[in-house]
Write an enzyme that holds these catalytic residues in place. Structure first.
Site, mmCIF file in Angstrom:
data_model
loop_
_atom_site.group_PDB
_atom_site.id
_atom_site.type_symbol
_atom_site.label_atom_id
_atom_site.label_comp_id
_atom_site.label_asym_id
_atom_site.label_seq_id
_atom_site.Cartn_x
_atom_site.Cartn_y
_atom_site.Cartn_z
ATOM 1 N N TRP A 19 0.877 -1.026 -0.175
ATOM 2 C CA TRP A 19 0.062 -0.151 0.056
ATOM 3 C C TRP A 19 1.024 1.255 -0.097
ATOM 4 O O TRP A 19 1.827 1.480 0.544
ATOM 5 C CB TRP A 19 -0.864 -0.024 1.273
ATOM 6 C CG TRP A 19 -1.575 1.227 1.604
ATOM 7 C CD1 TRP A 19 -1.103 2.311 2.021
ATOM 8 C CD2 TRP A 19 -2.898 1.435 0.889
ATOM 9 N NE1 TRP A 19 -2.101 3.385 2.030
ATOM 10 C CE2 TRP A 19 -3.182 2.994 1.480
ATOM 11 C CE3 TRP A 19 -3.904 0.951 -0.013
ATOM 12 C CZ2 TRP A 19 -4.444 3.842 1.176
ATOM 13 C CZ3 TRP A 19 -5.004 1.592 -0.095
ATOM 14 C CH2 TRP A 19 -5.158 2.981 0.320
ATOM 15 N N ASN A 21 0.177 5.745 0.189
ATOM 16 C CA ASN A 21 -1.077 6.960 -0.162
ATOM 17 C C ASN A 21 -0.131 8.136 -0.383
ATOM 18 O O ASN A 21 0.733 8.220 -1.220
ATOM 19 C CB ASN A 21 -2.079 6.907 0.822
ATOM 20 C CG ASN A 21 -1.661 7.083 2.093
ATOM 21 O OD1 ASN A 21 -1.074 5.966 3.020
ATOM 22 N ND2 ASN A 21 -2.143 7.900 2.977
ATOM 23 N N ASP A 22 -0.168 9.095 0.472
ATOM 24 C CA ASP A 22 0.432 10.430 0.377
ATOM 25 C C ASP A 22 1.717 10.600 0.169
ATOM 26 O O ASP A 22 2.520 9.988 0.806
ATOM 27 C CB ASP A 22 0.149 11.389 1.602
ATOM 28 C CG ASP A 22 -1.304 11.571 2.133
ATOM 29 O OD1 ASP A 22 -2.000 10.859 1.599
ATOM 30 O OD2 ASP A 22 -1.540 12.172 3.197
ATOM 31 N N PHE A 81 2.190 9.310 10.301
ATOM 32 C CA PHE A 81 1.295 9.895 9.196
ATOM 33 C C PHE A 81 1.973 11.065 8.498
ATOM 34 O O PHE A 81 3.348 11.256 8.565
ATOM 35 C CB PHE A 81 0.072 10.533 10.024
ATOM 36 C CG PHE A 81 -0.994 9.737 10.125
ATOM 37 C CD1 PHE A 81 -0.810 8.400 10.298
ATOM 38 C CD2 PHE A 81 -2.392 10.133 10.414
ATOM 39 C CE1 PHE A 81 -1.763 7.436 10.302
ATOM 40 C CE2 PHE A 81 -3.226 9.138 10.553
ATOM 41 C CZ PHE A 81 -3.209 7.664 10.625
ATOM 42 N N ARG A 145 -2.742 17.147 12.049
ATOM 43 C CA ARG A 145 -1.918 16.457 11.602
ATOM 44 C C ARG A 145 -1.413 16.987 10.162
ATOM 45 O O ARG A 145 -1.975 18.152 9.666
ATOM 46 C CB ARG A 145 -2.444 15.117 11.132
ATOM 47 C CG ARG A 145 -3.614 15.298 10.303
ATOM 48 C CD ARG A 145 -4.062 13.789 10.005
ATOM 49 N NE ARG A 145 -5.350 13.867 9.259
ATOM 50 C CZ ARG A 145 -6.657 13.691 9.705
ATOM 51 N NH1 ARG A 145 -6.710 13.432 11.066
ATOM 52 N NH2 ARG A 145 -7.745 13.534 9.102
ATOM 53 N N GLU A 199 -6.863 18.346 5.149
ATOM 54 C CA GLU A 199 -5.527 17.634 5.181
ATOM 55 C C GLU A 199 -4.341 18.460 4.415
ATOM 56 O O GLU A 199 -4.597 19.061 3.478
ATOM 57 C CB GLU A 199 -6.032 16.179 4.818
ATOM 58 C CG GLU A 199 -6.963 15.699 5.934
ATOM 59 C CD GLU A 199 -7.263 14.016 5.416
ATOM 60 O OE1 GLU A 199 -7.195 13.743 4.225
ATOM 61 O OE2 GLU A 199 -7.184 13.392 6.304
HETATM 62 C C1 FRU Z 1 -4.509 12.256 3.934
HETATM 63 C C2 FRU Z 1 -4.163 11.486 4.888
HETATM 64 C C3 FRU Z 1 -3.530 12.440 6.092
HETATM 65 C C4 FRU Z 1 -2.932 11.380 6.963
HETATM 66 C C5 FRU Z 1 -2.598 10.240 5.992
HETATM 67 C C6 FRU Z 1 -2.620 9.016 6.790
HETATM 68 O O1 FRU Z 1 -4.816 11.421 2.716
HETATM 69 O O2 FRU Z 1 -5.512 11.078 5.581
HETATM 70 O O3 FRU Z 1 -4.185 13.457 6.486
HETATM 71 O O4 FRU Z 1 -1.682 12.139 7.550
HETATM 72 O O5 FRU Z 1 -3.360 10.252 4.942
HETATM 73 O O6 FRU Z 1 -2.086 7.989 5.880
#
Ligand code: FRU
Length: 475
Positions: A19, A21-22, A81, A145, A199
């Site tokens: 996986w 993400n950001d 995060f 965050r 975010e």
């Molecule tokens: C955005 C988010 C952030 C967080 C991260 C967690 O996609 O929700 O706010 O830090 O992903 O993986």
């Protein structure tokens, strides 16, 4: 080396497996580009988040490095995060959010801010004084965050996303040493239109203005706008470092496609402002999970502020080094569908210029990733009357389909340029020098490789079309 599965991308940043993400911690450090990313290394469906890490000399060819941050301390035990990176006198410093889950069922948690440092750009040590920010300011919730840090005349500044009274705000902090932080107030206060959580804020100077990039959740759809529950966009305005006031205009979408979120920027040694986003968002379906991975980052894009106050995103020029097998299609009048037999593939760049003068067509454009029988395709079109560019992935293959539209202001030009970056499960579209960008995941059959010009209700002049196959950086 990664296993080659049908949707595995050829020139985008992905984790070696599982996986992602950001994008996090974007920085050019000691001449090399570093990109970190939210990563769960044990499952394609997410889990306690780590920071994955790649670096590159040219923004195009990436090398996987060991995981930079893993949850484990009391203050980040449920996840490291999102956050950012700075160069502090030669020390590469990551600033991130420690996520501590208290009760998974009721989603009760704490979020605190932490730092980690490295001298070699590969191995990171969490700071003994972590967490460096232990709680939100009065009135703020524990949705607290995504620190983005920068330096301005010897002071470090940080923007942070926070929820107050059920609405998303951006907070500002200051520090002399990255360890002791002082709260300076709310930089952007939600007026209710900006959703319930902002975010990944990022505050930058561009062309004499200040721009806040951020990824609000829960903006209400409005016509063609805000079609995603997770929607990245920006505010442009003036910031005064004395009063810490940011006066700004309306929220604008940065990318009008299906899959673009949590964008982050950095300035490189050439003075360019470069952005990379997550090429998904939380609602995206991810059929690649069947093959043990999920998610990718967009190609790097140069961000520019146009005189009219709108942001432009253009693919960085370094991407030209991926080009092979150039094909040019000369001027022609398109009055029916034309299959371009020479242009074929699942890793392609296409630049098509159409004239809008004397166009009788109501709609025209390109179909890509077309199957032999013509049933499967992804359509990029221009609707002449509505002056909208449309991405239609309702016959793209697997995934959830759908249509996205973006208006373009055609006042200055009578030519429309469509620049497409196609990869095995993605389509990034740049219109007219980046005035409209649409980023999309698509999941066609691997054998659907055709490209077609099409028109409806009349004819259109194709001024020229150039195409290249793009190299695979991962083989
Ligand atoms: C955005 C988010 C952030 C967080 C991260 C967690 O996609 O929700 O706010 O830090 O992903 O993986």
């Amino acid at each position: 080396k990664v296993e080659h599965t049908p949707y595995r991308l050829g020139y985008h940043i992905m984790a070696p497996a599982h996986w992602i993400n950001d994008p996090n911690g974007l920085i050019q450090w000691n001449g090399e580009y570093h990109v970190f990313y939210q990563h769960h290394p044990y499952s394609p469906k997410g889990g306690p988040i780590h920071w994955g890490h790649v670096k590159s000399k040219d923004l195009v060819r990436w090398e996987h490095l060991p995981i930079a941050l893993a949850p484990g301390e009391e203050y980040d035990k449920s996840g490291c995060f999102s956050g950012s990176a700075v160069d502090n006198n030669g020390t590469l410093t990551l600033i991130y959010t420690g996520h501590i889950s208290l009760n998974e069922e009721t989603d009760e948690f704490r979020e605190v801010q932490c730092i980690a440092t490295s001298e070699d750009g590969i191995h990171f040590t969490k700071h003994p004084q972590n967490p460096v920010i232990t709680e939100p300011p009065a009135g703020g919730s524990w949705h607290f965050r995504d620190p983005k840090v920068w330096k301005h005349s010897e002071t470090w500044y940080m923007v942070l996303g926070n929820q107050m009274d059920g609405l998303g705000n951006v907070l500002l902090y200051e520090s002399a040493d990255l360890v002791n932080w002082e709260y300076s107030g709310i930089l952007v206060k939600s007026d209710g239109k900006l959703g319930y959580m902002l975010e990944c804020p990022d505050f930058i100077e561009l062309n004499g203005k200040h721009v806040l990039l951020s990824s609000p959740q829960g903006i209400q759809p409005e016509g063609d706008l805000y079609q995603n529950l997770y929607q990245t966009g920006y505010l442009v305005g003036e910031f005064d470092y004395e009063t810490k006031q940011f006066t700004h205009g309306e929220f604008e979408e940065l990318d009008k496609g299906f899959d673009f979120y949590a964008v982050q920027s950095f300035e490189d040694e050439k003075g360019r402002r470069i952005v990379i986003g997550w090429m998904n968002m939380w609602e995206s379906q991810m059929p690649e999970q069947e093959h043990g991975w999920a998610g990718a980052l967009t190609i790097p894009r140069e961000l520019q502020l146009h005189d009219d106050g709108k942001l432009l995103m253009k693919p960085v020029v370094e991407l030209k080094s991926l080009r092979e097998n150039n094909i040019s299609v000369q001027t022609m009048i398109v009055s029916e569908n034309v299959r371009l037999d020479e242009v074929k593939g699942d890793q392609l760049e296409i630049i098509a210029k159409f004239s809008l003068a004397n166009t009788s067509a109501e709609k025209f454009g390109l179909k890509v990733r077309c199957s032999e029988n013509g049933k499967e395709h992804t359509i990029v079109s221009y609707d002449v009357k509505e002056q909208k560019v449309i991405v239609d992935r309702s016959q793209s293959g697997r995934g959830e389909g759908g249509i996205r539209k973006g208006k373009i202001e055609m006042l200055h030009h009578d030519v429309i340029t469509l620049q497409l970056f196609i990869d095995r499960s993605s389509l990034e579209l740049f219109v007219n020098e980046g005035e409209l960008v649409m980023t999309n995941r698509i999941y066609p059959d691997p054998a659907s490789l055709g490209v077609e010009l099409f028109t409806e209700g009349g004819s259109v002049k194709l001024i020229e079309l150039e195409a290249w196959t793009l190299k695979d950086i991962w083989v």
